[in-house]
Design a protein around this motif. Structure first.
Motif, PDB file in Angstrom:
ATOM      1  N   PHE A  68       0.899  -1.348  -0.003  1.00 18.06           N
ATOM      2  CA  PHE A  68       0.064  -0.067  -0.150  1.00 18.06           C
ATOM      3  C   PHE A  68       0.877   1.167   0.047  1.00 18.06           C
ATOM      4  N   LYS A  69       1.896   1.276   0.751  1.00 22.96           N
ATOM      5  CA  LYS A  69       2.832   2.430   1.013  1.00 22.96           C
ATOM      6  C   LYS A  69       3.410   2.643  -0.476  1.00 22.96           C
ATOM      7  N   PHE A  70       3.952   1.668  -1.079  1.00 26.45           N
ATOM      8  CA  PHE A  70       4.399   1.686  -2.446  1.00 26.45           C
ATOM      9  C   PHE A  70       3.575   2.426  -3.438  1.00 26.45           C
ATOM     10  N   LEU A  71       2.352   1.839  -3.459  1.00 33.00           N
ATOM     11  CA  LEU A  71       1.001   2.339  -4.159  1.00 33.00           C
ATOM     12  C   LEU A  71       0.979   3.697  -3.971  1.00 33.00           C
ATOM     13  N   ASP A  72       0.771   3.966  -2.676  1.00 35.50           N
ATOM     14  CA  ASP A  72       0.682   5.647  -2.464  1.00 35.50           C
ATOM     15  C   ASP A  72       1.921   6.373  -3.069  1.00 35.50           C
TER      16      ASP A  72
ATOM     17  N   ILE B 174      -5.797  16.892   4.572  1.00 37.13           N
ATOM     18  CA  ILE B 174      -6.392  15.585   5.189  1.00 37.13           C
ATOM     19  C   ILE B 174      -5.361  14.710   5.182  1.00 37.13           C
ATOM     20  N   ARG B 175      -4.416  14.549   4.270  1.00 28.01           N
ATOM     21  CA  ARG B 175      -3.402  13.634   4.190  1.00 28.01           C
ATOM     22  C   ARG B 175      -2.407  13.795   5.810  1.00 28.01           C
ATOM     23  N   GLU B 176      -2.213  15.227   5.844  1.00 24.58           N
ATOM     24  CA  GLU B 176      -1.302  15.822   6.894  1.00 24.58           C
ATOM     25  C   GLU B 176      -2.018  15.366   8.181  1.00 24.58           C
ATOM     26  N   LYS B 177      -3.525  15.720   8.310  1.00 26.49           N
ATOM     27  CA  LYS B 177      -4.115  15.333   9.505  1.00 26.49           C
ATOM     28  C   LYS B 177      -4.062  13.863   9.815  1.00 26.49           C
ATOM     29  N   LEU B 178      -4.266  13.177   8.593  1.00 28.61           N
ATOM     30  CA  LEU B 178      -4.171  11.713   8.845  1.00 28.61           C
ATOM     31  C   LEU B 178      -2.788  11.215   9.400  1.00 28.61           C
ATOM     32  N   LEU B 179      -1.840  11.650   8.989  1.00 32.40           N
ATOM     33  CA  LEU B 179      -0.585  11.438   9.480  1.00 32.40           C
ATOM     34  C   LEU B 179      -0.125  11.781  11.019  1.00 32.40           C
ATOM     35  N   ALA B 180      -0.586  12.838  11.235  1.00 32.05           N
ATOM     36  CA  ALA B 180      -0.337  13.411  12.284  1.00 32.05           C
ATOM     37  C   ALA B 180      -1.135  12.854  13.572  1.00 32.05           C
TER      38      ALA B 180
ATOM     39  N   LYS C   7     -19.730  10.242  15.365  1.00 32.58           N
ATOM     40  CA  LYS C   7     -20.937  10.472  14.942  1.00 32.58           C
ATOM     41  C   LYS C   7     -21.178  10.787  13.513  1.00 32.58           C
ATOM     42  N   LYS C   8     -20.646  10.369  12.713  1.00 34.22           N
ATOM     43  CA  LYS C   8     -20.179  10.530  11.317  1.00 34.22           C
ATOM     44  C   LYS C   8     -19.895  11.853  11.131  1.00 34.22           C
ATOM     45  N   ASP C   9     -18.876  12.390  11.917  1.00 39.15           N
ATOM     46  CA  ASP C   9     -18.367  13.822  11.792  1.00 39.15           C
ATOM     47  C   ASP C   9     -16.883  13.708  11.305  1.00 39.15           C
ATOM     48  N   GLY C  10     -16.342  12.577  10.690  1.00 41.93           N
ATOM     49  CA  GLY C  10     -14.967  12.632  10.346  1.00 41.93           C
ATOM     50  C   GLY C  10     -14.882  13.323   9.328  1.00 41.93           C
ATOM     51  N   ALA C  11     -13.472  13.528   8.731  1.00 42.57           N
ATOM     52  CA  ALA C  11     -12.928  14.161   7.541  1.00 42.57           C
ATOM     53  C   ALA C  11     -13.776  14.079   6.315  1.00 42.57           C
ATOM     54  N   ALA C  12     -14.008  12.364   6.198  1.00 42.06           N
ATOM     55  CA  ALA C  12     -14.437  11.674   4.920  1.00 42.06           C
ATOM     56  C   ALA C  12     -15.817  12.295   4.518  1.00 42.06           C
ATOM     57  N   TYR C  13     -16.604  12.660   5.425  1.00 38.70           N
ATOM     58  CA  TYR C  13     -17.914  13.138   5.004  1.00 38.70           C
ATOM     59  C   TYR C  13     -18.043  14.406   4.382  1.00 38.70           C
ATOM     60  N   PRO C  14     -17.370  15.446   4.732  1.00 37.67           N
ATOM     61  CA  PRO C  14     -17.192  16.779   3.882  1.00 37.67           C
ATOM     62  C   PRO C  14     -16.329  16.615   2.795  1.00 37.67           C
TER      63      PRO C  14
ATOM     64  N   LEU D 193      -4.300   6.703   3.002  1.00 36.34           N
ATOM     65  CA  LEU D 193      -3.367   7.503   2.299  1.00 36.34           C
ATOM     66  C   LEU D 193      -3.478   7.206   0.720  1.00 36.34           C
ATOM     67  N   ALA D 194      -3.486   5.720   0.304  1.00 36.13           N
ATOM     68  CA  ALA D 194      -3.581   5.447  -1.141  1.00 36.13           C
ATOM     69  C   ALA D 194      -4.835   6.014  -1.551  1.00 36.13           C
ATOM     70  N   VAL D 195      -5.845   5.742  -0.897  1.00 41.45           N
ATOM     71  CA  VAL D 195      -7.261   6.162  -1.300  1.00 41.45           C
ATOM     72  C   VAL D 195      -7.248   7.822  -1.681  1.00 41.45           C
ATOM     73  N   LEU D 196      -6.621   8.397  -0.517  1.00 38.75           N
ATOM     74  CA  LEU D 196      -6.920   9.989  -1.025  1.00 38.75           C
ATOM     75  C   LEU D 196      -5.682  10.281  -2.307  1.00 38.75           C
ATOM     76  N   SER D 197      -4.817   9.589  -2.250  1.00 40.75           N
ATOM     77  CA  SER D 197      -3.909   9.876  -3.637  1.00 40.75           C
ATOM     78  C   SER D 197      -4.777   9.659  -4.827  1.00 40.75           C
ATOM     79  N   GLN D 198      -5.620   8.253  -4.828  1.00 39.57           N
ATOM     80  CA  GLN D 198      -6.324   7.902  -6.108  1.00 39.57           C
ATOM     81  C   GLN D 198      -7.387   9.072  -6.249  1.00 39.57           C
ATOM     82  N   LYS D 199      -7.972   9.484  -5.237  1.00 39.48           N
ATOM     83  CA  LYS D 199      -8.991  10.662  -5.463  1.00 39.48           C
ATOM     84  C   LYS D 199      -8.322  11.918  -6.158  1.00 39.48           C
ATOM     85  N   GLU D 200      -6.920  12.104  -5.586  1.00 41.84           N
ATOM     86  CA  GLU D 200      -6.458  13.364  -6.149  1.00 41.84           C
ATOM     87  C   GLU D 200      -5.850  13.019  -7.449  1.00 41.84           C
ATOM     88  N   THR D 201      -5.490  11.718  -7.932  1.00 46.61           N
ATOM     89  CA  THR D 201      -5.463  11.481  -9.302  1.00 46.61           C
ATOM     90  C   THR D 201      -6.502  11.672 -10.086  1.00 46.61           C
TER      91      THR D 201
END
Length: 525
Positions: free
Chosen positions: A36-40, A98-104, A130-137, A193-201
């Protein structure tokens, strides 16, 4: 995904997305986490290069606008391209944040190496309690971006889908998950992180498609005419001595980059390598005026495609059709038809008002017409010599060749259409039958009063196998009612028709028999 044909890099990214989706559904060990790390890392590298390419695309649009002399329409397209780049930059920055927040959130204190697991920290950051995470916005922002791009690329689809709407998700136990749960529930940090990279792609791919669409529109309304030449259009290419020759002389210009298609009255024209269409057709007779002229026109169209846009120009060209007049002076005229009323107009312009013609002929009888110079020749031999006099003074003579009358074509009409001797005709269709004697088209055009034919007698036999099924019937006249044939016929029978007599009525109302041999052998279905 939207856009035109995908590049090899884009195909590779799509394959990586499928691999990522499959890996997310697995219970993974440390070896898979490393993959996964290599893919990201690979996706981030590709995204950085795509960003550079998209920046270059905007500069390319700007250069094209400058080359096209900064037209208002092109400047608007450039502004739109710059807005796309700005909107994309903000979307990518949002994903990177979001990547930075996730890493932190997942980085363990006191350790330099990356924590590749941390599923619980990923869930708290991306899903929340309560479904108030970063993925929803994130879902809303991605789909807002896709909706914006759709204004330029109409087939752009949402970027963040729930499992039930994502065709890539086929497992039943995953189908009830929303976007956040599908991508980040029970997900290691490296996979998130790989999911976020894919969405960026995907975001950058949409940007590339939009910039490509915009770049094609720059200069769409500008045609560069690089071929210039002189052309003259004359009122007539033939003039009499002592009259004026009139023409217009002007410059013409054409664009070598265009590949136009042309039509003449709706039918396609052949266009040469020089971009010129060749107009040629047979002038049809019209409603002639007293001077023997008829007004007519033809319509031409020129269509070309410029940067995906079709443009059509239409022109209507008037012309005059002159009624053909035979002037027998020293030139020969068309051959005459045997035993027909061949009407000629014999004029001697030099005599003017003193012209008072009389006619005599060898090999034909003559009938003088009501108008001056008109005469009808009825040939009775293969060659006719017409002698012309005026006021008792011989003017001259002209010899004509005589052609035989073309035989008419016999057609068998059943059920309102021609009988089909090859494929057969339904039995019920032959209930009402008619034999038509159709004159040769050219003959009928020149001498319609002599081209009146009628089938006056023929025989009809219903054949079954090799024998008649009913006695042969003789029909007098062109029309026949064949109820007895229809009532007796079976599938596989044949209707044999033999023409016995055809007559022609001439211009004087007299009839004569025509030697025409014609048989029909019609399979009945």
């Amino acid at each position: 995904m939207a856009g035109a044909k995908e590049t090899p890099r884009q195909k590779m990214i799509g394959m990586m997305y499928l691999v990522l989706t499959a890996l997310l559904a697995l219970q993974v060990n440390s070896a898979i986490l490393l993959k996964f790390k290599f893919l990201d890392d690979s996706l981030i590298g590709v995204n950085d290069k795509t960003t550079q390419a998209n920046q270059g695309a905007v500069k390319g649009i700007e250069a094209a606008v400058t080359k096209n002399r900064n037209q208002a329409r092109d400047l608007a397209i450039l502004k739109q391209g710059q807005e796309v780049r700005e909107r994309t930059t903000k979307m990518v920055a949002y994903l990177r944040d979001i990547r930075e927040k996730l890493l932190a959130a997942t980085q363990e204190k006191g350790k330099a190496e990356m924590n590749m697991s941390g599923e619980d920290k990923v869930a708290m950051t991306m899903l929340g309690g309560k479904k108030d995470g970063a993925a929803y916005p994130l879902k809303d922002e991605l789909n807002k971006y896709a909706e914006y791009i759709k204004q330029i690329v109409p087939n752009a689809t949402p970027l963040a889908l729930d499992a039930k709407d994502d065709k890539a998700v086929t497992e039943k136990d995953q189908k009830n998950k929303n976007f956040a749960e599908l991508n980040f529930e029970n997900t290691p940090v490296v996979a998130a992180l790989a999911v976020l990279s894919q969405k960026e792609t995907e975001v950058l791919k949409y940007e590339a498609d939009a910039l490509n669409q915009l770049s094609q529109k720059v200069g769409a309304s500008t045609i560069v005419f690089d071929k210039v030449g002189a052309f003259a259009s004359a009122e007539s290419n033939t003039v009499a001595a002592g009259t004026k020759y009139k023409a217009e002389l002007f410059l013409t210009a054409s664009a070598s980059s265009l590949r136009p298609s042309m039509t003449l009255n709706g039918s396609p024209l052949s266009v040469g390598p020089d971009g010129k269409g060749k107009v040629e057709f047979t002038a049809r007779p019209g409603a002639f005026d007293a001077a023997g002229n008829a007004k007519a026109s033809w319509k031409g169209t020129i269509r070309f495609n410029q940067n995906g846009r079709d443009t059509t120009f239409t022109v209507t060209v008037p012309y005059t059709v002159t009624k053909p007049v035979m002037q027998i002076q020293s030139a020969s005229v068309q051959a005459l038809y045997f035993k027909c009323g061949n009407k000629l107009s014999v004029q001697v312009p030099a005599l003017g008002a003193q012209y008072d013609p009389s006619f005599s002929a060898s090999g034909a009888s003559t009938i003088k017409g009501s108008a001056k110079g008109e005469v009808t020749l009825v040939p009775n031999s293969r060659e006719v010599t017409l002698s012309v006099s005026s006021g008792g003074n011989p003017i001259g003579s002209q010899t004509f060749q005589v052609r035989p009358i073309p035989k008419p074509e016999i057609k068998c009409i059943v059920g309102g259409r021609e009988a089909n001797e090859k494929q057969g005709t339904p039995v019920t269709a032959v209930r009402n039958m008619s034999l038509k004697a159709v004159a040769d088209a050219g003959f009928a055009t020149f001498l319609p009063e002599d081209a009146r034919y009628r089938v006056t007698r023929y025989e009809v036999t219903l054949v079954r196998g090799k024998r008649p099924a009913i006695p042969t019937r003789t029909i007098n006249g062109p029309d026949a009612s064949l109820n007895d044939v229809v009532n007796t016929a079976r599938e596989g029978d044949r209707l044999y028709i033999e023409v016995k007599e055809v007559q022609r009525m001439n211009f004087q109302g007299n009839t004569e028999s025509v030697n025409v041999s014609k048989n029909f052998n019609i399979p009945l279905l």
